[in-house]
Each structure stands twice: as structure tokens, then as C-alpha cells.
Design a protein around this motif. Structure first.
Motif, PDB file in Angstrom:
ATOM      1  N   UNK A 121       4.579  12.746 -19.366  1.00  0.00           N
ATOM      2  CA  UNK A 121       5.212  11.516 -19.853  1.00  0.00           C
ATOM      3  C   UNK A 121       6.687  11.444 -19.454  1.00  0.00           C
ATOM      4  N   UNK A 122       7.074  10.297 -18.895  1.00  0.00           N
ATOM      5  CA  UNK A 122       8.456  10.118 -18.451  1.00  0.00           C
ATOM      6  C   UNK A 122       8.720  10.629 -17.051  1.00  0.00           C
ATOM      7  N   UNK A 123       7.767  11.369 -16.485  1.00  0.00           N
ATOM      8  CA  UNK A 123       7.944  11.878 -15.132  1.00  0.00           C
ATOM      9  C   UNK A 123       9.010  12.955 -15.053  1.00  0.00           C
ATOM     10  N   UNK A 124       9.472  13.211 -13.844  1.00  0.00           N
ATOM     11  CA  UNK A 124      10.511  14.220 -13.629  1.00  0.00           C
ATOM     12  C   UNK A 124      11.293  13.866 -12.360  1.00  0.00           C
ATOM     13  N   UNK A 184       3.038   4.586 -16.091  1.00  0.00           N
ATOM     14  CA  UNK A 184       2.060   3.563 -15.724  1.00  0.00           C
ATOM     15  C   UNK A 184       0.929   4.155 -14.888  1.00  0.00           C
ATOM     16  N   UNK A 185       1.276   4.991 -13.938  1.00  0.00           N
ATOM     17  CA  UNK A 185       0.254   5.596 -13.080  1.00  0.00           C
ATOM     18  C   UNK A 185      -0.657   6.534 -13.867  1.00  0.00           C
ATOM     19  N   UNK A 186      -0.063   7.371 -14.714  1.00  0.00           N
ATOM     20  CA  UNK A 186      -0.903   8.282 -15.486  1.00  0.00           C
ATOM     21  C   UNK A 186      -1.754   7.526 -16.507  1.00  0.00           C
ATOM     22  N   UNK A 188       7.464  -0.118  -9.437  1.00  0.00           N
ATOM     23  CA  UNK A 188       6.265  -0.674  -8.802  1.00  0.00           C
ATOM     24  C   UNK A 188       5.297  -1.228  -9.842  1.00  0.00           C
ATOM     25  N   UNK A 189       5.448  -0.799 -11.086  1.00  0.00           N
ATOM     26  CA  UNK A 189       4.619  -1.364 -12.155  1.00  0.00           C
ATOM     27  C   UNK A 189       4.775  -2.875 -12.211  1.00  0.00           C
TER      28      UNK A 189
END
Length: 323
Positions: free
Chosen positions: A230-233, A246-248, A180-181
Motif C-alpha cells: 500500500x502506497x508503493x515505494x 490502483x494497480x494492486x 495513470x489512474x
């Protein structure tokens, strides 16, 4: 002189002496009344003077803390037990404002935080709804401010930018989905960054409005927490790694903007993002300060849980007590 004239003269003399005695008694009564009134006035004046010398405020007034909490759902704590205030505001008795008020033992506490609030709701009524049902309006949050307010906390901006809605739209269980970025940065223009930059002068206006309505208050502004590492999960939190970052990063940009406006407008800024490391939505339920897309605790998705609100209250309290 004949006897009749002599008798009349004596009677007239007696009347004159009686009149003089009666007049003297009336004058004496008036003088005594005046003396009593004068004494009372002098005593009252002495008491007033003593009060002025001691200070015009009641004893202990200097230590009287009047705390007003302003803000959005990050501050109100939706779905965290117990609910207080308008149901649609999602205001919890365990949000950070209540935690802080208890820690400071404030004399008066006014919590007007409300889910969905943005900067315009500080001065205008906020339309409320729940599950699509009209729930009326919440008064302008600034109505809670007064000249005797000594402390104000504020968390605002997330709804001005629309971050929660954007994060919800970015959710996907397809590892091959287009990030979505790409949509939000198409053509080399970061539209979330534009929204954040446009929010800065609105926050400046809010801070000026607080100072105007509560000129003696200390104003403490918070940012927003660390929602995802970072990098999500993925897929535990169903957002692609690139989108998680991007969201963070957008949350961080918003926090930086809030901090800058606080510094420029006489307010303290409390960073809750940095202390949240290790407590994001990717962590175990017992460690999380914020919930992910599917909550594992009683709290709204993508919002702080009770643990998070308690820790935000602790961080804000540490700052307030540090002076």
C-alpha cells in the motif's frame, strides 16, 4: 461261398475295421484337442474373472497421479533458470508446477504453461514471438488434458486484462506526473474493472472445458500475488503511490473474480495474494517473491521470482494435500 468270395469278404472286413480304428483315432484326437481348447478357455475365463473381482485397473492405478499445469507467465516462470519447453514460453523447471509435481511425486507431469497466454489459448494455438522474432506456435493448452488426468492447476486472466502492460505504462520517475489512474478511470468509468468483469464468463468457459476433457481431475485455480505494498515505494519502484494502490486493487479485483468463478464451477481456489504480504517488490531482494520494474534476481520484470514460485508451489501443495 467260393474261396475268392470268401477271401474278398475277409479283406473287406479288415478294411472296415481299420477304417473304424483310424476314424476312432481321429475322433479321439479331435476330442482331446477340443478338451485342451476348452480347458484353456476355462482357465482364461477364470483369470479374467479373477481380474474383474480384483478390479479392472492395474495394481496401484488408483494412486496414479497425472498432473497437467495450464496458465500464463505467472505460472511458467519466465527467465527463472532452467528453461524448458518452447523458449518463447519462458517455462522454467523451477516454476510452481514443477515444485508441486516434485512434492506430490506425480506419475506423469505435463507442463504447458506459457508466457503471454490468455483464455483463448486454452483451445487455440498461441502465436509465439521473442524480441519481435516469430517463434511459431504453441499447441492449445487443452491438448495436454486427457481422461486420465487427475490434477489440473490453472493461472489465467492477467493477459486477458492486460495488467502487466498497464503497469509498465504507469511507470514514471516524475513525482509530479499525472497519475495513470486518471486515464483509466476518466468519466467515472473504471475500464480495468470492466475488463476484469468481461473476463469472468471466459474463465467460466475455461473451467467447463477442463471438466469436460478431464472429468476425473481435481481443478485448482490460483490468483495473482501482492506486487506492491500500500502506497508503493516510489522511486524504488517507479510508480506513484496512488497508482500503486490502483494497480494492486485491480489485481485484487481480478483475484476476487477468479475465486468466485472457481467456486461456481467446481474448482478449488488458492489465494497467493494474502500470504505475499511482506514479500512484494518493495522489499529487500532476499524477501521478495516478485520482481519490480528492474529485477534484482533472475526473473522477468513484474513477475514472480524463483522464491515466489517455490512459495506458490508450497501454498498450492498444502491445499491439495489438505483434501
Amino acid at each position: 461261398m467260393n474261396s475268392a468270395v470268401h477271401m474278398g469278404s475277409r479283406l473287406q472286413g479288415r478294411r472296415l475295421r481299420a477304417t473304424r480304428r483310424q476314424g476312432g483315432r481321429r475322433r479321439g484326437a479331435r476330442l482331446r484337442g477340443f478338451a485342451r481348447a476348452a480347458a484353456a478357455a476355462i482357465a482364461a475365463g477364470a483369470l479374467a474373472l479373477a481380474g474383474t473381482v480384483a478390479g479392472s485397473a492395474p495394481a496401484g492405478a488408483a494412486n496414479r497421479q497425472v498432473y497437467v499445469a495450464l496458465g500464463d507467465s505467472m505460472a511458467s516462470g519466465p527467465l527463472i533458470p532452467d528453461i524448458t519447453g518452447p523458449l518463447a514460453c519462458g517455462r522454467s523447471t523451477n516454476n510452481y508446477a514443477h515444485v508441486l509435481a516434485a512434492r506430490l511425486s506425480v506419475a506423469e507431469f505435463r507442463d504447458v504453461t506459457c508466457s503471454g497466454a490468455d483464455s483463448s489459448d486454452m483451445t487455440s494455438p498461441q502465436d509465439l514471438s521473442l524480441a519481435g522474432v516469430d517463434m511459431g506456435q504453441a499447441p492449445p493448452q487443452f491438448d495436454a488434458l486427457s481422461a486420465d488426468t487427475t490434477l489440473v492447476t490453472l493461472t489465467i486472466g492477467g493477459n486477458d486484462v492486460g495488467l502487466v502492460g498497464i503497469a509498465q505504462d504507469c511507470a514514471t520517475l516524475n513525482p509530479f506526473a499525472t497519475p495513470c489512474k486518471n486515464t483509466w478511470t476518466a468519466g467515472g468509468v473504471d475500464r480495468i474493472a470492466q475488463r476484469i468483469d468481461a473476463f469472468a464468463p471466459r474463465l467460466a468457459t475455461v473451467l467447463a472445458g477442463i471438466h469436460a476433457r478431464a472429468p476425473l481431475a481435481r481443478v485448482v485455480v490460483t490468483g495473482y500475488g501482492l506486487y506492491i505494498k500500500p502506497g508503493g515505494c516510489w522511486p524504488y519502484q517507479p510508480v506513484l503511490g496512488v497508482d500503486a494502490d490502483y494497480l494492486q486493487s485491480s489485481v485484487h479485483r481480478l483475484n476476487t473474480t477468479i475465486a468466485a468463478q472457481a467456486a461456481a464451477h467446481g474448482a478449488d481456489y488458492v489465494d497467493v495474494e494474502t500470504p505475499s504480504v511482506g514479500h512484494d517488490a518493495c522489499q529487500a531482494p532476499s524477501a521478495k517473491w516478485v520482481e519490480g520494474y528492474v529485477p534484482t534476481d533472475l526473473a522477468a520484470p513484474l513477475h514472480p521470482n524463483r522464491r515466489g514460485e517455490a512459495n506458490y508451489g508450497r501454498l498450492i501443495g498444502d491445499r491439495v494435500l489438505a483434501g
